[in-house]
Design an enzyme around this catalytic site. Structure first.
Site, PDB file in Angstrom:
ATOM      1  N   CYS A 122       0.818  -1.228   0.000  1.00 29.44           N
ATOM      2  CA  CYS A 122       0.000   0.000   0.000  1.00 29.44           C
ATOM      3  C   CYS A 122       0.847   1.271   0.000  1.00 29.44           C
ATOM      4  O   CYS A 122       0.302   2.367  -0.020  1.00 29.44           O
ATOM      5  CB  CYS A 122      -0.950   0.005   1.191  1.00 29.44           C
ATOM      6  N   CYS A 165      13.790  -8.251  14.212  1.00 25.99           N
ATOM      7  CA  CYS A 165      12.951  -9.120  13.395  1.00 25.99           C
ATOM      8  C   CYS A 165      12.689  -8.465  12.054  1.00 25.99           C
ATOM      9  O   CYS A 165      12.306  -7.307  11.980  1.00 25.99           O
ATOM     10  CB  CYS A 165      11.639  -9.389  14.100  1.00 25.99           C
ATOM     11  N   CYS A 183      -2.407  -2.109   6.021  1.00 29.75           N
ATOM     12  CA  CYS A 183      -3.072  -3.103   5.168  1.00 29.75           C
ATOM     13  C   CYS A 183      -2.795  -4.544   5.581  1.00 29.75           C
ATOM     14  O   CYS A 183      -3.275  -5.469   4.933  1.00 29.75           O
ATOM     15  CB  CYS A 183      -2.662  -2.899   3.707  1.00 29.75           C
ATOM     16  N   CYS A 232       9.227  -8.932   4.305  1.00 30.61           N
ATOM     17  CA  CYS A 232      10.559  -8.836   4.890  1.00 30.61           C
ATOM     18  C   CYS A 232      11.031  -7.396   4.699  1.00 30.61           C
ATOM     19  O   CYS A 232      11.082  -6.909   3.571  1.00 30.61           O
ATOM     20  CB  CYS A 232      11.514  -9.801   4.192  1.00 30.61           C
ATOM     21  N   CYS A 234      14.146  -7.012   2.227  1.00 34.67           N
ATOM     22  CA  CYS A 234      14.096  -7.191   0.768  1.00 34.67           C
ATOM     23  C   CYS A 234      12.706  -6.936   0.190  1.00 34.67           C
ATOM     24  O   CYS A 234      12.528  -7.026  -1.025  1.00 34.67           O
ATOM     25  CB  CYS A 234      14.573  -8.595   0.381  1.00 34.67           C
ATOM     26  N   CYS A 247       9.679 -24.873  -3.735  1.00 34.53           N
ATOM     27  CA  CYS A 247       9.592 -24.452  -2.335  1.00 34.53           C
ATOM     28  C   CYS A 247       9.255 -25.646  -1.457  1.00 34.53           C
ATOM     29  O   CYS A 247       8.339 -26.404  -1.756  1.00 34.53           O
ATOM     30  CB  CYS A 247       8.523 -23.368  -2.162  1.00 34.53           C
ATOM     31  N   HIS A 294      11.354 -15.825   0.784  1.00 30.04           N
ATOM     32  CA  HIS A 294      12.544 -16.159  -0.009  1.00 30.04           C
ATOM     33  C   HIS A 294      13.345 -14.873  -0.177  1.00 30.04           C
ATOM     34  O   HIS A 294      12.903 -13.939  -0.841  1.00 30.04           O
ATOM     35  CB  HIS A 294      12.135 -16.744  -1.356  1.00 30.04           C
TER      36      HIS A 294
HETATM   37 ZN   LIG Z   1       8.312 -20.624  -0.437  1.00 30.45          ZN
HETATM   38 ZN   LIG Z   2      14.495 -10.516   3.032  1.00 33.28          ZN
HETATM   39 ZN   LIG Z   3       0.561  -1.753   3.631  1.00 40.49          ZN
HETATM   40 ZN   LIG Z   4      11.599 -12.814  12.530  1.00 38.56          ZN
END
Ligand SMILES: [Zn+2]
Ligand SMILES: [Zn+2]
Ligand SMILES: [Zn+2]
Ligand SMILES: [Zn+2]
Ligand SMILES: [Zn+2]
Length: 200
Positions: A13, A24, A32, A37, A40, A54, A62
């Protein structure tokens, strides 16, 4: 604060956050609920996903090889070496010249309240705790699109190739050095993370 943290945006969003990643990397957008991650911007999946081959049964993402997810395992001198070989400058001293005991980077804790990190600072790490100093170095590595692969040891080259499904079959009469150089070349043909934040 010794360094400026680039703002992050939700890949779904585009809501903007000005927070560090902290311990973390799994980030849930407060607007949203998209789970991604923060190293990335790739999505987190709750079960086996559509990625090729996977086999992750539980919560996972990933990550590309230049995601903080992998680079946070590197010690600061190794991250610095990667920056140095590309001529990228980084801070080692606090910008205001005074080293305080506790890291003062603002973090969003579990209760969603911002508070200072508070971990012990380390000498030569720009007035930050080791965790935030590594995050700072990785933000520079990402901003300059540096590939960590040239610093990989043999086992890391092979593991990264396996993650990217690069064929790691060694030729019967292939010398180890030749084999590793060939793998490294193939690995580096795989692009870095397309959605890794690269704010300068
Ligand atoms: Zn996966
Ligand atoms: Zn990542
Ligand atoms: Zn969002
Ligand atoms: Zn974590
Ligand atoms: Zn800290």
């Amino acid at each position: 604060m010794a360094v400026l943290w680039p703002p992050a945006a939700c890949p779904s969003c585009r809501f903007q956050y000005a927070l560090t990643k902290g311990g973390c990397l799994l980030f849930s957008c407060s607007q949203c609920r998209y789970q991604f991650c923060s190293g990335c911007n790739n999505p987190y999946h709750k079960t086996v996903c559509k990625a090729a081959q996977c086999i992750c049964p539980g919560l996972h993402a990933h990550h590309p090889r230049d995601c903080l997810f992998y680079l946070r395992d590197w010690e600061p001198p190794r991250l610095q070496a990667l920056l140095q070989r590309s001529g990228v400058d980084f801070n080692t001293d606090p910008s205001d010249g005074s080293q305080s005991e506790a890291c003062c980077v603002m973090e969003q804790k579990d209760d969603k309240v911002e508070s200072p990190c508070g971990l012990r600072t380390q000498p030569g790490q720009a007035g930050l705790c080791e965790k935030h100093y590594k995050e700072y170095l990785v933000s520079l590595i990402n901003a300059h699109s540096l590939d960590p692969a040239p610093l990989y040891e043999a086992s890391e080259v092979i593991r990264a190739c396996e993650r990217y499904l690069v064929d790691t079959q060694r030729g019967g009469d292939e010398d180890e050095d030749v084999f590793l150089a060939r793998l490294l070349k193939k690995l580096m043909e795989v692009p870095l993370g397309e959605k890794v934040p690269r704010n300068k």
